[in-house]
Design a protein around this motif. Structure first.
Motif, PDB file in Angstrom:
ATOM      1  N   LYS A 177      52.662  41.118  47.018  1.00 47.41           N
ATOM      2  CA  LYS A 177      53.940  40.474  46.708  1.00 47.41           C
ATOM      3  C   LYS A 177      54.594  39.906  47.963  1.00 47.41           C
ATOM      4  N   LEU A 218      45.213  39.785  44.423  1.00 40.48           N
ATOM      5  CA  LEU A 218      46.598  39.876  43.941  1.00 40.48           C
ATOM      6  C   LEU A 218      47.442  38.730  44.507  1.00 40.48           C
ATOM      7  N   LEU A 244      44.931  49.598  42.107  1.00 38.42           N
ATOM      8  CA  LEU A 244      45.748  49.156  43.252  1.00 38.42           C
ATOM      9  C   LEU A 244      46.763  50.228  43.663  1.00 38.42           C
ATOM     10  N   ILE A 257      49.982  46.570  46.173  1.00 39.52           N
ATOM     11  CA  ILE A 257      50.818  45.703  45.327  1.00 39.52           C
ATOM     12  C   ILE A 257      51.900  45.067  46.189  1.00 39.52           C
ATOM     13  N   LEU A 305      49.687  46.340  36.050  1.00 36.67           N
ATOM     14  CA  LEU A 305      49.351  46.394  37.478  1.00 36.67           C
ATOM     15  C   LEU A 305      49.288  47.837  37.962  1.00 36.67           C
TER      16      LEU A 305
END
Lengths: 383, 369
Positions: free
Chosen positions: B223, B8, B214, B219, B209
């Motif tokens: 990020k 990710l 996940l 996530i 997503l």
């Protein structure tokens, strides 16, 4: 196709098309309330935060007083510090504790009356008083020093007069401060803040509007209609211009009534120059929006190019004349710089035409350049 | 799990850096701004334009005028011949200050040991006016002392013996440049995070997503990492420029500095991601970023001291992560601050960061739109 029509009906349909564009934009504004929030809530909130949050006037500065050998003279000097509105003194028994407090930032300065304070040392051009100031914030330190010198000079004068001596220096300074005799920093900061806030609002309103149409594909849809590029742009500018002027009026009203900044010039000059500046700010937002392919990019560019340059390079708080020559040239590219000069003059000094006209001309040139660039870039992408 | 987060993360980096223009926007402007702002943001006065209106033919006024001309702080722009020239000079901002010496300046000084120097200052920028007056006062009192000692007369009165700690020459650049480190780090972090979730929401890829295996925390980590890596690389570079280009002394420990930077990035990313997850459209995300960025710079003590604000504003600054970071970075740079001394600054940032990140993670699944 157009040439075949009667010129009058062309003009009428052009008016209709423009009207339609304006209506479309206005509906878009009304349906997503974030634009209205930007134009009216944002100036309100920002001016409140800025107006109260930005001040260079130090008051109630915490200081440490250390008196090694108390006497009538030391207590008259310490009471002068206690009575000053600028200081908030705390007594410390020993210099070492006071230094500890300065290091821990409990106090911003120390006034240390040594054991030889009094009589002899007060008249002979010596310095019986030690002063330490935390110099990390250099500007504030300089202001605090100035206040300390003021308290000291006043006390010394009274003390000498009581003893029948004169401490007057051969040359005395007679100062006249024009436009802002009380040196209230808010009076010059608030007008400047209006320029910074309007830069933000202008760019925020328009930075995404063209990019959004490209991203969603509605721009292509607009292009196949008979609406011309100029009409599309006018349709985008006019509603946001009206919104922006509303925000501007709100800011001026708050400056005058809430923050009590004197408005010596006329409201008309203020509105005229504001309109010019708003064209620059909206033009800049539209240009960002046109050049960036997408909203993400336009948003990033708007964050970088609007607030910080307007805050630091506009002369609103840092003096442009003191910057290195190369940096002074860069400040000429910042529209807010001209508007700050106009606002400070119109608010505090009134109608000084050389300042107002020269800066308005600069704004006009910038606005025309921005809008011409926007128009050119939009046409190119049609092909 | 690590694999998934890593994947990710790679995707986030690609989204940010794949496009050449987007890469430029994140890297170039902050560095340019560092140099420009580093030079521009100073309260120190330099070449202040002033004019002299000297009606006195005597030697004393000429000597005082020469002292002013010798000062690098001031720059003589005009010699005025009559009263009526004063107002236009000041009004049009051609001169910040006019020094006026009356026709009997030298005579009064010789006969009565007392003379007046009139100074007219443009108060439109009150801070500049106050500083300029301070400089003039210094020049005049040095002149006075010398005059008194040469011509016999009043002995100069006792003076305060002032020392400044940490910044002996009171260079405001030493104060501002470390502040710019905080300022630009905040801007870069917000650039990377504030629109990232909103963009995926608008494009619909965020839903995709969410249906992958996940976990929201994964996530979130994916990020957070790009902001962290880009933020710390740029901050380190800015710190290097502050030390080696602007020559701001770095006295304290790097451990104290980087602990602060780590926590500051954590809190800034937390706020950025929270804004991004609340926003439905990118425009709202941008608005949110500004609504956070602008007040947090104004209320951080970057340009004007927090102590000058009214009490309720001062309480409000306690919510601002930048406020703590500026204390840390200035203290480490100029005062030689250490981890133990700065502890009270560290924990509020950790709290702000954790709270915001938790809200953001929660909003990933629970945001209604």
């Amino acid at each position: 196709m157009k040439t075949m029509k009667h010129p009058d009906s062309t003009r009428r349909s052009a008016g209709m098309r423009l009207h339609g564009m304006i209506r479309k934009e206005t509906l878009q504004i009304l349906r997503d309330p974030s634009s209205i929030a930007i134009a009216f809530v944002l100036p309100l909130v920002l001016l409140l935060i800025f107006g109260y949050g930005v001040s260079l006037d130090a008051e109630h500065v915490p200081i440490a007083l250390v008196v090694e050998h108390p006497s009538a003279q030391t207590s008259s000097l310490t009471s002068a510090f206690y009575h000053s509105p600028y200081f908030d003194p705390t007594g410390y028994p020993h210099i070492r504790q006071a230094e500890e407090a300065l290091r821990e930032k409990k106090v911003d300065g120390i006034v240390w009356l040594r054991d030889n304070f009094g009589g002899e040392t007060l008249s002979a051009g010596r310095s019986p008083v030690g002063v330490f100031v935390n110099g990390v914030d250099a500007n504030n330190a300089r202001i605090i020093q100035g206040y300390m010198e003021g308290v000291w000079a006043k006390w010394l004068e009274q003390f000498s007069a009581a003893q029948g001596m004169s401490v007057e220096m051969p040359v005395t300074l007679e100062q006249r401060i024009w436009f802002n005799p009380g040196l209230r920093s808010r009076d010059y900061l608030v007008p400047g803040l209006i320029a910074v806030i309007m830069t933000l609002i202008g760019a925020l309103l328009t930075a995404m509007v063209v990019a959004r149409e490209w991203e969603r594909g509605t721009m292509e849809a607009l292009m196949v209609t008979p609406v011309s590029v100029r009409e599309i742009l006018l349709g985008k500018i006019i509603p946001y211009f009206i919104l922006g002027m509303g925000g501007m009026l709100l800011s001026v009203a708050m400056a005058v009534w809430l923050f009590q900044v004197p408005l010596r010039g006329s409201l008309w000059v203020l509105l005229g120059t504001s309109a010019l500046f708003l064209l620059v700010a909206l033009g800049m937002g539209l240009l960002i929006s046109t050049l960036a392919k997408n909203q993400f990019m336009a948003g990033q560019v708007a964050i970088i190019t609007t607030f910080l340059p307007a805050f630091i390079l506009s002369g609103f708080i840092f003096d442009i004349g003191s910057m290195p020559a190369a940096i002074q040239w860069i400040t000429r590219l910042i529209g807010a710089r001209y508007f700050v000069a106009i606002l400070q003059t119109v608010f505090l000094a009134g109608h000084v035409w050389p300042v107002i006209l020269a800066n308005s001309l600069a704004l006009l040139i910038m606005g025309v350049i921005f809008l011409a660039l926007v128009k050119r870039r939009t046409q190119k992408r049609l092909e | 799990m690590l694999n998934r987060i890593f994947a990710l993360m790679i995707k986030e980096f690609l989204a940010l850096l794949k496009d050449k223009r987007s890469r430029t926007v994140i890297i170039v402007p902050p560095l340019l701004q560092l140099i420009v702002f580093g030079y521009a943001a100073t309260y120190d006065l330099n070449r202040v334009p002033y004019a002299i209106y000297n009606e006195d033919p005597g030697a004393a006024s000429r000597e005082l005028a020469a002292r002013m001309e010798g000062s690098p702080t001031f720059h003589l722009v005009a010699d005025l011949q009559n009263d009526s020239q004063i107002a236009p000079m000041i009004n049009a901002r051609k001169a910040l200050m006019i020094l006026h010496m009356g026709p009997h300046f030298t005579r009064d000084l010789l006969l009565d040991q007392s003379s007046k120097l009139q100074v007219i200052v443009d108060g439109r920028n009150s801070n500049t006016a106050m500083l300029a007056l301070g400089y003039v006062r210094n020049i005049v009192s040095r002149f006075s002392e010398q005059w008194a000692s040469e011509h016999g007369g009043v002995r100069p009165p006792a003076r305060l013996n002032i020392r400044t700690w940490f910044n002996p020459n009171l260079e405001s650049r030493w104060f501002i440049v470390p502040g710019i480190v905080g300022l630009l780090t905040l801007v870069v972090t917000l650039l990377v995070t504030a629109l990232s979730v909103a963009r995926e929401r608008e494009a619909g890829t965020f839903d995709q997503l969410l249906v992958t295996p996940l976990h929201p925390v994964e996530i979130l980590l994916g990020k957070v990492m790009p902001g962290f890596i880009i933020g710390s690389i740029e901050a380190s570079f800015i710190i290097l420029v502050a030390v080696f280009w602007f020559h701001v002394p770095l006295l304290g420990s790097l451990t104290a500095l980087y602990t602060g930077l780590f926590l500051f990035l954590l809190s800034a990313i937390g706020v950025g991601l929270m804004i991004s997850s609340i926003a439905v459209t990118q425009q709202q995300g941008l608005l949110g970023a500004f609504l956070f960025l602008v007040p947090s710079i104004i209320l951080s003590g970057f340009a004007t001291p927090i102590a000058n604000m009214p009490p309720f504003m001062q309480d409000l600054t306690l919510l601002n992560p930048m406020r703590y970071f500026l204390v840390i970075i200035r203290s480490v740079f100029l005062e030689g601050g250490s981890v133990s001394l700065l502890w009270p600054q560290y924990w509020p940032m950790a709290v702000i960061g954790m709270v915001n990140l938790s809200i953001a993670a929660w909003l990933f699944r629970h945001r209604l739109y």
